[in-house]
Write an enzyme that holds these catalytic residues in place. Structure first.
Site, PDB file in Angstrom:
ATOM      1  N   GLU A   1       0.745  -1.243  -0.046  1.00  0.00           N
ATOM      2  CA  GLU A   1       0.041   0.021   0.105  1.00  0.00           C
ATOM      3  C   GLU A   1       0.916   1.280  -0.080  1.00  0.00           C
ATOM      4  OE1 GLU A   1      -3.927  -0.877   2.356  1.00  0.00           O
ATOM      5  OE2 GLU A   1      -2.277  -1.216   3.525  1.00  0.00           O
TER       6      GLU A   1
ATOM      7  N   LYS B   1     -11.197   2.996   1.777  1.00  0.00           N
ATOM      8  CA  LYS B   1     -10.133   2.478   0.471  1.00  0.00           C
ATOM      9  C   LYS B   1     -10.999   1.368  -0.359  1.00  0.00           C
ATOM     10  CE  LYS B   1      -6.177   1.731   3.626  1.00  0.00           C
ATOM     11  NZ  LYS B   1      -4.996   0.630   3.967  1.00  0.00           N
TER      12      LYS B   1
END
Length: 120
Positions: free
Chosen positions: A21, A99
């Protein structure tokens, strides 16, 4: 209390606990609701009697796109503190950060957090 809201603000950032990420980044969707008294602005039609939501958007963008945190909770806390610092009329902030595609096996439309804080 009156509200100003920004919904579905999309930004590209590098937040997350996983190395992938922080290297690859991903899209974050931010919703922000500000509670404040808008009575004067509703009478005067002057921008100086309200909070400029374009400036709030710039604040969201600055933190999501230019900083890096492991936790969305930290990102949201930093954003909330900055909004309170910049915009004195704001009394309460509700901030949601999602997200869409975190590296989690499974089927979902989004994962995220929501913080709600009042000025002390």
């Amino acid at each position: 209390m009156d509200k100003i809201y920004l919904q579905g603000c999309h930004f590209y950032g590098y937040h997350g606990a996983l190395t992938e990420e922080q290297k690859l980044g991903q899209i974050f969707i931010v919703d922000c609701t500000l509670s404040l008294d808008l009575e004067k602005a509703s009478q005067t039609d002057r921008l100086t009697d309200t909070v400029h939501y374009g400036m709030v958007f710039d604040c969201l963008k600055k933190h999501v796109e230019n900083e890096k945190y492991q936790l969305l909770e930290k990102l949201a806390g930093v954003i909330i503190a900055d909004i309170f610092r910049q915009f004195l009329p704001v009394q309460t902030i509700k901030l949601t950060i999602r997200k869409k595609n975190p590296p989690i096996n499974g089927h979902y439309s989004a994962v995220g957090i929501e913080l709600e804080r009042s000025r002390t």
